[in-house]
Design an enzyme around this catalytic site. Structure first.
Site, mmCIF file in Angstrom:
data_model
loop_
_atom_site.group_PDB
_atom_site.id
_atom_site.type_symbol
_atom_site.label_atom_id
_atom_site.label_comp_id
_atom_site.label_asym_id
_atom_site.label_seq_id
_atom_site.Cartn_x
_atom_site.Cartn_y
_atom_site.Cartn_z
ATOM 1 N N GLU A 195 32.777 51.696 47.039
ATOM 2 C CA GLU A 195 33.150 50.336 46.654
ATOM 3 C C GLU A 195 32.010 49.315 46.793
ATOM 4 O O GLU A 195 31.739 48.564 45.853
ATOM 5 C CB GLU A 195 34.373 49.881 47.467
ATOM 6 C CG GLU A 195 35.649 50.543 46.984
ATOM 7 C CD GLU A 195 36.772 50.497 47.999
ATOM 8 O OE1 GLU A 195 36.650 49.754 49.002
ATOM 9 O OE2 GLU A 195 37.771 51.199 47.790
ATOM 10 N N ASP A 222 39.184 50.314 40.518
ATOM 11 C CA ASP A 222 39.099 49.979 41.940
ATOM 12 C C ASP A 222 40.467 50.275 42.523
ATOM 13 O O ASP A 222 41.418 49.520 42.341
ATOM 14 C CB ASP A 222 38.740 48.490 42.104
ATOM 15 C CG ASP A 222 38.940 48.000 43.545
ATOM 16 O OD1 ASP A 222 39.126 48.837 44.445
ATOM 17 O OD2 ASP A 222 38.904 46.768 43.754
ATOM 18 N N LYS A 245 46.694 54.248 50.771
ATOM 19 C CA LYS A 245 45.308 54.707 50.851
ATOM 20 C C LYS A 245 44.927 55.118 52.279
ATOM 21 O O LYS A 245 44.004 55.897 52.483
ATOM 22 C CB LYS A 245 44.408 53.579 50.371
ATOM 23 C CG LYS A 245 43.007 53.995 49.995
ATOM 24 C CD LYS A 245 42.331 52.840 49.295
ATOM 25 C CE LYS A 245 40.851 52.991 49.194
ATOM 26 N NZ LYS A 245 40.261 51.825 48.517
ATOM 27 N N ASP A 299 32.450 43.573 52.485
ATOM 28 C CA ASP A 299 33.713 43.779 51.772
ATOM 29 C C ASP A 299 34.872 43.857 52.749
ATOM 30 O O ASP A 299 35.051 44.850 53.449
ATOM 31 C CB ASP A 299 33.617 45.071 50.946
ATOM 32 C CG ASP A 299 34.907 45.371 50.171
ATOM 33 O OD1 ASP A 299 35.938 44.702 50.414
ATOM 34 O OD2 ASP A 299 34.880 46.276 49.325
HETATM 35 MG MG MG Z 1 38.762 46.458 47.808
#
Ligand code: MG
Ligand code: ADP
Length: 665
Positions: free
Chosen positions: A171, A8, A70, A193
């Site tokens: 994800e 992850d 990211k 999320d």
């Molecule tokens: Mg995450």
């Protein structure tokens, strides 16, 4: 052969999972913690530091400590928003518009892929130490709305770290995979999320080990960081009012404020109030200045109201797309550290009536899912299937600028779709395939993903060549487009990777724009449709006229032929006018005239003693064959006229309804 792990690769924290003895587990790093901050830095001696070590130098060495990387991966400078580039280190664009990150300590600039690859290398090294084995490949997760270039850049980062990527996994899908593991009942699941920098909502159908993503939506620029900033602003504004100093202009002070804000935020998830104390935050003429503030949950919540509002819309869109009502959701899975914020949990409860499921650790659930996927790939785990969906419709531009969708939004992937297209002009020797992504009916309003030309099409009238265009999306969401000329077998293929640079906000705005402009677009579309249809009808009428002069000679069906000719002229006159009614009238007049001419053909066919033999005499008994179905298979002639006839016969057999759905390129 080495092992395979699941990673992850979070904006804020990264986690590594692996299958051990048939079960997914999280591997602790060399510092002994299960999550590793996604931070890379360089010390004064130009030594690289990663994870906790890098986090520790954030305050003292902000210009050489890189977090939130990211947000930059696979993106061009022009695509970044203010929030992404307002970091205490230097981010700039190089000559080709790519993002570069500067480290004064090493005197070098870095691509985000390079820095992220160092992070991946550390995660792998630590996991190898734990496993006592080498690792040569990984499943890596990305936000559901990462576009092709972001996915590709993530793969590249792993490759730079010497790791092969077996699968790029969304994800929320990974989270659901972890959640659905060992569960056999049928469930509709909403995965919510909220991490440090991204927000994803997904709706999944899970039944008997099959995971089907029904819809996804979210916001790549929304996460726990935004909640931190609210507290930072509150502190800084109060300080500014009291001391006339804006701490946000001082990199070190800002970094300390941010850390303190995050700490307070996390504490407020469990406590009603907390203290923020930052001694020696700055100095003025009178000496050092300090921050000493109390903050309670109520105040924190009032600061973050607009962020809560931003969480609502993606959930609504995903629900709309799935066609599910909130009460059809069986389970809600909370993922990401920020779902520990009580008001976020409250909000989720107002959206879906059930109690969110918290049996899965929100920090680790994505890595667990990635590990499960790695287990499926390695064969350690069986009997699980996984389907993702496309976030936006994919299609191509056809004549008149219309969008022809080949793969609609939310189609499960991997998927392959194809359709047959033809030329819009006679003797057109090439077609351009312009690939677009979006929800608007007019192609130009949708994002261009790339274009290519298929040439070498043999000369033929408009609408005859058959070009098969196929869209192929693999399990990683990467698109390949091919065009094949069915006559010659000539083929052109392009892989669309790095071509798309849509972020999630863009995707959301595309969807809402498409909704709001639906009416206007429908009007424009119908104008183009009408024009295209009129052109098709004219082409058909002209072919019919040629047939007629061969069949009946110049005077054989003079009245009907003349009527068609005049009607064609009328349609041509109105085709570029703005008056839809005139065009429509002239089109129906042409249809009527054609009908008259066709009746004449029918009568001719019946009437053996037709006095108007015309050109038919020249060809003798061929006439009947011309109109019989199997005639052209015999291919008796091999000249120009034959090929024209062949074409018109072919067209006639397809063109009974001039308003059919041919697509022209
Ligand atoms: Mg995450
Ligand atoms: P990502 O997926 O972006 O890497 P994570 O899922 O690790 O992120 O979540 C990190 C975010 O969660 C950070 O913004 C962090 O401040 C926040 N967070 C972690 N624990 C808590 C908590 N107890 N209360 C509120 N926020 C938290």
């Amino acid at each position: 052969m080495g092992q395979i792990v699941g990673i992850d690769l979070g904006t804020t924290n990264s986690v590594v999972g692996v299958i051990e003895a048939g079960r997914p587990i999280v591997i602790a790093n060399s510092e002994g913690t299960r999550t590793t901050p996604s931070i890379v830095g360089f010390t004064k001696d130009s030594e690289i530091v990663i994870g906790d070590q890098a986090r520790r130098q954030l305050v003292l060495n902000p210009k050489n400590t890189f977090y939130n990387l990211k947000r930059f991966i696979g993106r061009e400078w022009d695509e970044l928003d203010e929030i992404s580039i307002s970091v205490p280190y230097n981010v700039k664009s190089n000559e080709s518009g790519s993002v570069r990150i500067l480290s004064p300590n090493t005197g070098r600039e870095y691509a985000s892929e390079e820095l992220i690859s160092s992070l991946i290398r550390k995660l792998i090294n630590d996991a190898e130490t734990y496993l006592g084995d080498t690792i040569d490949s990984a499943v890596i997760t990305v936000p559901a709305y990462f576009n092709e270039s972001q996915r590709q850049a993530t793969k590249d980062s792993a490759l730079l770290a010497g790791i092969k990527v077996d699968r790029i996994l969304n994800e929320p899908t990974a989270a659901a995979l972890a959640y659905g593991f060992e569960k056999s009942s049928s469930n509709n699941v909403l995965v919510f999320d909220l991490g440090g920098g991204t927000f994803d909502v997904s709706l999944l159908k899970i039944s008997n080990g099959v995971f089907d993503v029904k819809a996804t939506c979210g916001d790549t620029q929304l996460g726990g960081n935004n909640f931190d900033s609210k507290i930072v602003d509150w502190l800084a504004e109060r300080f500014l009012a009291e001391h006339k100093i804006d701490l946000r202009r001082d990199r070190q002070a800002l970094q300390r404020l941010t850390e303190a804000a995050e700490k307070a935020k996390c504490e407020l998830s469990g406590l009603q109030k907390t203290k923020i104390s930052l001694p020696f935050i700055t100095t003025n003429d009178d000496g050092p200045l300090h921050i000493e503030e109390d903050i309670n949950r109520k105040l924190f919540e009032s600061l973050c109201q607009d962020l809560l509002d931003r969480l609502l819309e993606p959930v609504q869109i995903a629900l709309d797309d799935s066609g599910w009502e909130p009460d059809e959701i069986d389970e809600v899975v909370l993922v990401g550290g920020s779902t520990r914020i009580p008001m976020v949990q409250q909000l989720v409860k107002t959206l879906v009536p059930n109690e969110p499921c918290q049996s899965v650790n929100p920090d680790e659930v994505v890595a667990i899912g990635a590990a499960i996927q790695s287990g499926i790939i390695s064969g350690d785990l069986r009997d699980l299937l996984l389907n993702d969906v496309t976030p936006l419709s994919l299609g191509l531009e056809t004549i008149g600028g219309l969008m022809k969708v080949l793969i609609p939004r939310n189609t499960p992937i991997p998927v392959r779709q194809s359709d047959v297209f033809s030329t819009s002009e006679s003797n057109q020797s090439s077609v351009v395939v312009q690939v677009r992504q979006g929800e608007r009916p007019l192609a130009a309003e949708n994002k261009s993903l790339g274009k290519f030309r298929l040439s070498g099409i043999p000369p033929a009238p408009r609408g005859i060549p058959q070009v098969q265009v196929a869209f192929d999306i693999d399990a990683n969401g990467l698109l390949e487009v091919s065009a094949t000329d069915k006559t010659t077998g000539r083929k052109q293929t392009v892989s669309i990777s790095g071509g798309s640079n849509l972020n999630e906000q863009e995707i959301n705005s595309i969807i809402s724009e498409a909704k709001s402009k639906a009416n206007e677009d429908r009007k424009k579309r119908s104008v183009i449709d009408r024009k295209n249809n009129a052109l098709t009808l004219i082409a058909q009428a002209e072919r019919r006229l040629r047939d007629a002069s061969l069949e009946f000679g110049p005077y054989g069906a003079e009245r009907q032929q003349r009527a068609v000719e005049l009607a064609i002229q009328d349609v041509e006159e109105f085709i570029d006018d703005d008056d839809p009614q005139e065009l429509e009238l002239s089109v129906s007049a042409l249809q009527e005239a054609l009908f008259g001419l066709n009746r004449r053909f029918a009568a001719e066919k019946k009437n053996d003693n037709n006095p108007f033999q015309g050109i038919k005499n020249t060809f003798g008994s061929l006439k009947d064959e011309l109109f019989s179905d199997d005639y052209w298979d015999e291919d008796p002639w091999d000249n120009e006229m034959n090929s024209n006839y062949r074409n018109s016969s072919y067209r006639n057999s397809r063109d009974d309804d001039p308003w059919d759905n041919d697509y022209f390129l």
